[in-house]
Design a protein around this motif. Structure first.
Motif, PDB file in Angstrom:
ATOM      1  N   ARG A 209     -36.733  14.859  -2.751  1.00 16.51           N
ATOM      2  CA  ARG A 209     -36.379  13.437  -2.721  1.00 16.51           C
ATOM      3  C   ARG A 209     -35.040  13.277  -2.016  1.00 16.51           C
ATOM      4  O   ARG A 209     -34.063  13.940  -2.373  1.00 16.51           O
ATOM      5  N   ILE A 210     -35.008  12.424  -0.993  1.00 19.09           N
ATOM      6  CA  ILE A 210     -33.752  12.124  -0.297  1.00 19.09           C
ATOM      7  C   ILE A 210     -33.134  10.916  -1.004  1.00 19.09           C
ATOM      8  O   ILE A 210     -33.713   9.826  -0.995  1.00 19.09           O
ATOM      9  N   GLY A 211     -31.974  11.122  -1.611  1.00 18.68           N
ATOM     10  CA  GLY A 211     -31.385  10.071  -2.434  1.00 18.68           C
ATOM     11  C   GLY A 211     -31.126   8.777  -1.680  1.00 18.68           C
ATOM     12  O   GLY A 211     -31.370   7.679  -2.192  1.00 18.68           O
ATOM     13  N   LEU A 212     -30.622   8.902  -0.441  1.00 17.84           N
ATOM     14  CA  LEU A 212     -30.371   7.736   0.411  1.00 17.84           C
ATOM     15  C   LEU A 212     -30.839   8.070   1.811  1.00 17.84           C
ATOM     16  O   LEU A 212     -30.299   8.975   2.453  1.00 17.84           O
ATOM     17  N   LEU A 213     -31.850   7.361   2.281  1.00 17.38           N
ATOM     18  CA  LEU A 213     -32.420   7.569   3.615  1.00 17.38           C
ATOM     19  C   LEU A 213     -32.100   6.338   4.445  1.00 17.38           C
ATOM     20  O   LEU A 213     -32.476   5.221   4.095  1.00 17.38           O
ATOM     21  N   GLN A 214     -31.410   6.552   5.570  1.00 13.17           N
ATOM     22  CA  GLN A 214     -30.989   5.428   6.397  1.00 13.17           C
ATOM     23  C   GLN A 214     -31.772   5.395   7.720  1.00 13.17           C
ATOM     24  O   GLN A 214     -32.037   6.431   8.314  1.00 13.17           O
ATOM     25  N   LEU A 215     -32.128   4.202   8.131  1.00 14.86           N
ATOM     26  CA  LEU A 215     -32.756   4.005   9.438  1.00 14.86           C
ATOM     27  C   LEU A 215     -31.643   4.039  10.478  1.00 14.86           C
ATOM     28  O   LEU A 215     -30.780   3.163  10.510  1.00 14.86           O
ATOM     29  N   HIS A 216     -31.652   5.083  11.319  1.00  8.69           N
ATOM     30  CA  HIS A 216     -30.524   5.336  12.223  1.00  8.69           C
ATOM     31  C   HIS A 216     -30.307   4.171  13.193  1.00  8.69           C
ATOM     32  O   HIS A 216     -29.169   3.794  13.495  1.00  8.69           O
TER      33      HIS A 216
ATOM     34  N   ILE B 171     -38.105   9.008  -1.185  1.00 11.83           N
ATOM     35  CA  ILE B 171     -36.812   8.382  -0.887  1.00 11.83           C
ATOM     36  C   ILE B 171     -36.306   7.707  -2.152  1.00 11.83           C
ATOM     37  O   ILE B 171     -37.086   7.034  -2.842  1.00 11.83           O
ATOM     38  N   GLY B 172     -35.017   7.866  -2.425  1.00 18.42           N
ATOM     39  CA  GLY B 172     -34.449   7.155  -3.558  1.00 18.42           C
ATOM     40  C   GLY B 172     -34.075   5.727  -3.185  1.00 18.42           C
ATOM     41  O   GLY B 172     -34.506   4.758  -3.811  1.00 18.42           O
ATOM     42  N   HIS B 173     -33.261   5.608  -2.128  1.00 24.01           N
ATOM     43  CA  HIS B 173     -32.766   4.300  -1.713  1.00 24.01           C
ATOM     44  C   HIS B 173     -32.793   4.222  -0.188  1.00 24.01           C
ATOM     45  O   HIS B 173     -32.754   5.230   0.506  1.00 24.01           O
ATOM     46  N   ILE B 174     -32.851   2.985   0.320  1.00 24.65           N
ATOM     47  CA  ILE B 174     -32.993   2.734   1.749  1.00 24.65           C
ATOM     48  C   ILE B 174     -31.699   2.162   2.306  1.00 24.65           C
ATOM     49  O   ILE B 174     -31.105   1.254   1.717  1.00 24.65           O
ATOM     50  N   GLY B 175     -31.263   2.701   3.455  1.00 33.73           N
ATOM     51  CA  GLY B 175     -30.089   2.183   4.142  1.00 33.73           C
ATOM     52  C   GLY B 175     -30.404   1.875   5.593  1.00 33.73           C
ATOM     53  O   GLY B 175     -31.455   2.260   6.117  1.00 33.73           O
ATOM     54  N   LEU B 176     -29.485   1.201   6.251  1.00 33.19           N
ATOM     55  CA  LEU B 176     -29.613   0.841   7.659  1.00 33.19           C
ATOM     56  C   LEU B 176     -28.369   1.310   8.402  1.00 33.19           C
ATOM     57  O   LEU B 176     -27.332   1.545   7.793  1.00 33.19           O
ATOM     58  N   SER B 177     -28.465   1.387   9.724  1.00 31.61           N
ATOM     59  CA  SER B 177     -27.312   1.775  10.529  1.00 31.61           C
ATOM     60  C   SER B 177     -27.261   0.942  11.801  1.00 31.61           C
ATOM     61  O   SER B 177     -28.300   0.706  12.429  1.00 31.61           O
ATOM     62  N   GLU B 178     -26.058   0.510  12.164  1.00 33.91           N
ATOM     63  CA  GLU B 178     -25.820  -0.292  13.368  1.00 33.91           C
ATOM     64  C   GLU B 178     -26.724  -1.526  13.401  1.00 33.91           C
ATOM     65  O   GLU B 178     -27.508  -1.712  14.338  1.00 33.91           O
TER      66      GLU B 178
END
Length: 282
Positions: free
Chosen positions: A123-130, A154-161
């Motif tokens: 499980r990836i605790g925080l996975l961000q869309l690059h 995935i634990g939680h979802i993040g975003l980038s840029e």
């Protein structure tokens, strides 16, 4: 009337699950070769954890998985209080840049599976869309990550840029736990995104948190840093920590000495006058 230095929160809960100290570590600069260079990179990653860093940022893009493998070699099995966040959505390409956006559902699933394997975790605790892929609807990209979240990968979802409008659009599909945008004292293009994150309680992870100043501004920064008995880099990190309680800077380095200098910035406190002076430099 006495002017007091405002208290700065020392931790932030990512997604309501991971309470992390508010100074993270960006692993992008760690060399992933062999021999003494690799040994040094592993030592830096381990020292970051020893110093209390609770969030380490990596990505599939960093060495096409080699950075993730390095962190796993250095830190697995991971301490319970360590959050390693990685990013997907960028893949190798035969084009001139050597990379391309790819956030098609099947591709995202494949990238996440590879990330799980390289990081040696289920499980990836925080996975961000690059990066948001302009060729794929935002709801489709974020919806795929939400499905992976529901599957427990995935634990939680993040975003980038992302822009403030892109963040708002993504939040219509899934709960967003973090945003990783370029931001520092001298580069505040994404101020509206930070304000949106603060309003929603979303962690804001500024990359490139320390930026070189023009000669005139450098003199002003040096003057404030001297007042604090700090380096300019430490001053810039302290300003970020004071800027908003949702900010978690992720400075990166391959140097043990620089790592320790960065982590020590968490103990600096800016006076209201110093804050005003720095705020005016943008």
């Amino acid at each position: 009337m006495t002017s007091h230095t405002p208290a700065v929160a020392r931790t932030l809960s990512i997604g309501g699950e991971y309470p992390v100290p508010r100074l993270g570590f960006g692993a992008m600069r760690l060399p992933t070769g062999s021999g003494a260079e690799r040994d040094g990179a592993i030592a830096v990653a381990r020292r970051a954890v020893e110093l209390g860093v609770g969030l380490i940022d990596t990505a599939h893009l960093y060495g096409w998985g080699a950075n993730e493998e390095l962190l796993a070699e250095a830190l697995h099995p991971y301490p319970d209080d360590l959050l390693i966040t990685t990013k997907v959505g960028v893949v190798r390409s035969d084009g001139p840049e050597g990379w391309a956006y790819d956030a098609r559902p099947d591709s995202l699933r494949e990238q996440v599976e590879h990330g799980l394997r390289r990081l040696r975790t289920e499980r990836i605790g925080l996975l961000q869309l690059h990066r948001i892929d302009p060729k794929v609807p935002v709801a489709e990209q974020v919806g795929t990550l939400r499905e992976l979240q529901q599957e427990g990968k995935i634990g939680h979802i993040g975003l980038s840029e992302v822009s403030a409008s892109e963040l708002a659009e993504a939040r219509r599909t899934a709960e967003i736990a973090s945003v990783q945008n370029r931001y520092n004292l001298l580069d505040r293009e994404y101020e509206p995104v930070l304000e949106a994150c603060e309003a929603a309680g979303i962690a804001f992870l500024p990359w490139r948190p320390v930026a070189a100043a023009t000669p005139g501004r450098a003199g002003e920064l040096d003057a404030v840093a001297s007042e604090l008995g700090a380096t300019t880099s430490q001053l810039l990190l302290a300003w970020l920590l004071a800027r908003s309680p949702v900010v978690v800077p992720i400075p990166g380095t391959a140097s043990l000495a620089h790592l320790e200098e960065n982590v020590a910035a968490a103990d600096l406190r800016l006076s209201p006058a110093q804050r005003r002076s720095l705020d005016g430099l943008a």
